[in-house]
Design a protein around this motif. Sequence first.
Motif, short mmCIF file in Angstrom:
data_model
loop_
_atom_site.label_atom_id
_atom_site.label_comp_id
_atom_site.label_asym_id
_atom_site.label_seq_id
_atom_site.Cartn_x
_atom_site.Cartn_y
_atom_site.Cartn_z
N ARG A 365 0.84 -1.20 0.00
CA ARG A 365 0.00 0.00 0.00
C ARG A 365 0.88 1.26 0.00
O ARG A 365 0.65 2.21 0.74
CB ARG A 365 -0.93 0.01 1.22
N GLY A 366 1.89 1.29 -0.87
CA GLY A 366 2.91 2.33 -0.79
C GLY A 366 2.48 3.70 -1.26
O GLY A 366 2.99 4.71 -0.76
N ILE A 367 1.58 3.80 -2.23
CA ILE A 367 1.23 5.11 -2.77
C ILE A 367 0.59 5.98 -1.70
O ILE A 367 1.04 7.10 -1.42
CB ILE A 367 0.30 4.98 -3.99
N THR A 368 -0.47 5.47 -1.10
CA THR A 368 -1.18 6.26 -0.10
C THR A 368 -0.43 6.31 1.22
O THR A 368 -0.26 7.38 1.81
CB THR A 368 -2.59 5.68 0.13
N THR A 369 0.04 5.15 1.69
CA THR A 369 0.73 5.12 2.98
C THR A 369 2.00 5.95 2.94
O THR A 369 2.28 6.72 3.86
CB THR A 369 1.05 3.68 3.40
N GLY A 370 2.79 5.82 1.87
CA GLY A 370 4.01 6.59 1.75
C GLY A 370 3.76 8.09 1.73
O GLY A 370 4.52 8.87 2.32
N THR A 371 2.69 8.50 1.08
CA THR A 371 2.37 9.92 1.00
C THR A 371 2.03 10.49 2.37
O THR A 371 2.55 11.54 2.78
CB THR A 371 1.20 10.16 0.04
N VAL A 372 1.16 9.80 3.13
CA VAL A 372 0.77 10.35 4.44
C VAL A 372 1.88 10.19 5.47
O VAL A 372 2.01 11.03 6.36
CB VAL A 372 -0.55 9.72 4.96
N VAL A 373 2.70 9.15 5.35
CA VAL A 373 3.84 9.01 6.27
C VAL A 373 4.83 10.15 6.04
O VAL A 373 5.34 10.75 7.00
CB VAL A 373 4.52 7.64 6.11
N GLY A 374 5.10 10.49 4.78
CA GLY A 374 6.00 11.60 4.50
C GLY A 374 5.48 12.90 5.07
O GLY A 374 6.22 13.70 5.66
N LYS A 375 4.19 13.14 4.90
CA LYS A 375 3.57 14.35 5.44
C LYS A 375 3.64 14.34 6.97
O LYS A 375 3.94 15.37 7.61
CB LYS A 375 2.12 14.44 4.98
N GLY A 376 3.40 13.17 7.57
CA GLY A 376 3.46 13.05 9.03
C GLY A 376 4.87 13.19 9.57
O GLY A 376 5.08 13.79 10.64
N PHE A 377 5.87 12.65 8.86
CA PHE A 377 7.27 12.82 9.28
C PHE A 377 7.63 14.31 9.30
O PHE A 377 8.32 14.78 10.22
CB PHE A 377 8.20 12.09 8.32
N ALA A 378 7.20 15.04 8.26
CA ALA A 378 7.51 16.47 8.20
C ALA A 378 6.94 17.19 9.42
O ALA A 378 7.61 18.01 10.04
CB ALA A 378 6.98 17.07 6.91
N ARG A 379 5.69 16.88 9.76
CA ARG A 379 5.07 17.53 10.93
C ARG A 379 5.83 17.17 12.20
O ARG A 379 6.08 18.03 13.06
CB ARG A 379 3.61 17.12 11.05
N TYR A 380 6.23 15.89 12.33
CA TYR A 380 6.94 15.47 13.53
C TYR A 380 8.29 16.17 13.66
O TYR A 380 8.68 16.61 14.75
CB TYR A 380 7.14 13.96 13.49
N LEU A 381 9.00 16.31 12.53
CA LEU A 381 10.31 16.94 12.56
C LEU A 381 10.21 18.43 12.88
O LEU A 381 11.12 19.02 13.46
CB LEU A 381 11.02 16.74 11.22
N ILE A 382 9.10 19.05 12.50
CA ILE A 382 8.91 20.49 12.75
C ILE A 382 8.38 20.76 14.14
O ILE A 382 8.86 21.67 14.84
CB ILE A 382 7.95 21.08 11.69
N SER A 383 7.40 19.95 14.58
CA SER A 383 6.69 20.26 15.82
C SER A 383 6.94 19.28 16.96
O SER A 383 6.61 19.57 18.12
CB SER A 383 5.19 20.31 15.55
N GLY A 384 7.47 18.10 16.63
CA GLY A 384 7.62 17.06 17.65
C GLY A 384 6.36 16.27 17.89
O GLY A 384 6.34 15.37 18.73
N GLU A 385 5.28 16.56 17.15
CA GLU A 385 4.01 15.86 17.30
C GLU A 385 3.89 14.78 16.23
O GLU A 385 4.15 15.03 15.06
CB GLU A 385 2.84 16.84 17.15
N ASP A 386 3.50 13.56 16.65
CA ASP A 386 3.38 12.46 15.69
C ASP A 386 1.92 12.12 15.38
O ASP A 386 1.62 11.06 14.84
CB ASP A 386 4.13 11.22 16.16
N ASP A 387 1.00 13.04 15.70
CA ASP A 387 -0.42 12.73 15.55
C ASP A 387 -0.90 12.68 14.10
O ASP A 387 -2.00 12.22 13.82
CB ASP A 387 -1.27 13.73 16.34
N ALA A 388 -0.10 13.16 13.16
CA ALA A 388 -0.46 13.06 11.74
C ALA A 388 0.01 11.75 11.12
O ALA A 388 -0.31 11.47 9.96
CB ALA A 388 0.11 14.24 10.96
#
Length: 426
Positions: A365-388
């Motif tokens: 399930r790489g297309i969708t999962t990879g897209t949202v994981v990348g978006k979530g990683f960016a949020r975590y790296l910026i804010s420290g929150e992993d809720d995305a």
Amino acid sequence: MKERCLWHDTSPEPPLALTMLQGEHRTDVLVIGGGITGLSTALHLAEAGVDVTLIEAGDVPSGASGRNVGLVNAGMWIPPDDIREVLGEEIGERANTILGGAPAVVFSLIERHGIACQATRTGTLHLAHNGKGEQELARRAEQLQRRGAPVELLEAAACQEHLGTRRIHRALLDHRAGTLNPSAYTRGLARAAKAAGAHLHTHSAATGVARAGDGWRVTTAHGSVQAQRLVLATNANTEDRWNEVRRHFFVGHFYQVASRPLSGEAADEILPGHQGAWDTRMVLSSIRRDAEGRLILGSLGKGEGKPAAFLRCWANRIQRHYFPQLGSVEWECSWTGRIGFTPDHTLRLFELAPGVLGVSGYNGRGITTGTVVGKGFARYLISGEDDALPLPIRTPRPIRARALRSSGYESGFTLYHTGQCLRVLS
């Protein structure tokens, strides 16, 4: 029938002119891996003003991101109640919610950045190949509808109308989903990330990682990058011994065979709504059309290294089983992609060392999962929150006997396909 990836050849998005990393560089975040996960991470970081560099061992795309079926599916491979059972109620429902909305994230990026990837948004079809499969789809439909997902069970005549075959008597239509050319989508993400300010380098394989002060230094054949934090977005293509992601999945494969473009009344009956489909077989088959009318059949297993006659025999067997009205079909090309499997069929998100994020186990399930994981990683790296992210960041135990699992899967897939060719299995 040639061994080449159709998606690369037919991508409306042209390859980007990217350079090899040379010399010494510094950056806030270094992403290793230029597939969907890495590019989504780089894009969302760059859009937030973070200085981000991405290095890729080959071209964009060269790995699994550009070689998959191109189904923009919602959720994980296993049903939502099973996800909750494996992950626990709270985390399981979090995963169901975020991954259930993942196709919308993909289509939003496509629209916002004008990615020319032949995207359709007419859903996907999960096909019951026997009575047990019909029961499984009814179970999935009930679980998804209970959570408000826009899915419906198609029966009998409705199946034939959507599929163009009389072999399927029940199918689950997921209106959240769709299809695309995965190579074009990946190139489009790269173009968008570069335009946002990310520094992208191809043919720049990481050869080692070492501590450098309070950050990290990653070397390549012709240069190096110092970064405060790293994202290891290598997933199913992780091979280097220094990369601990390789201990958190085992390799599987998925091959596809594409016909020449088909036209005429018989061809027009097949998937007239342009949905992608896959069935409930233990060794599943996938079915879809491309923008030029090709019929594309796929299944779990490695096509590379197998005789063309074997793949042609298998494709003929599946085509004549589902779509005998087509008569004889000429097969144009075949290709194989890699899948990162985990024993429980769920992904893994982890911090391997301070400031080093990794992910594995998309289980197809790489297309969708990879897209949202990348978006979530960016949020975590910026804010420290992993809720995305679909799951909290953890440090799971490595998977044991990975090579044995891979070998066992591949042997089973080959035996199953041989049985189909010999008409032992339908």
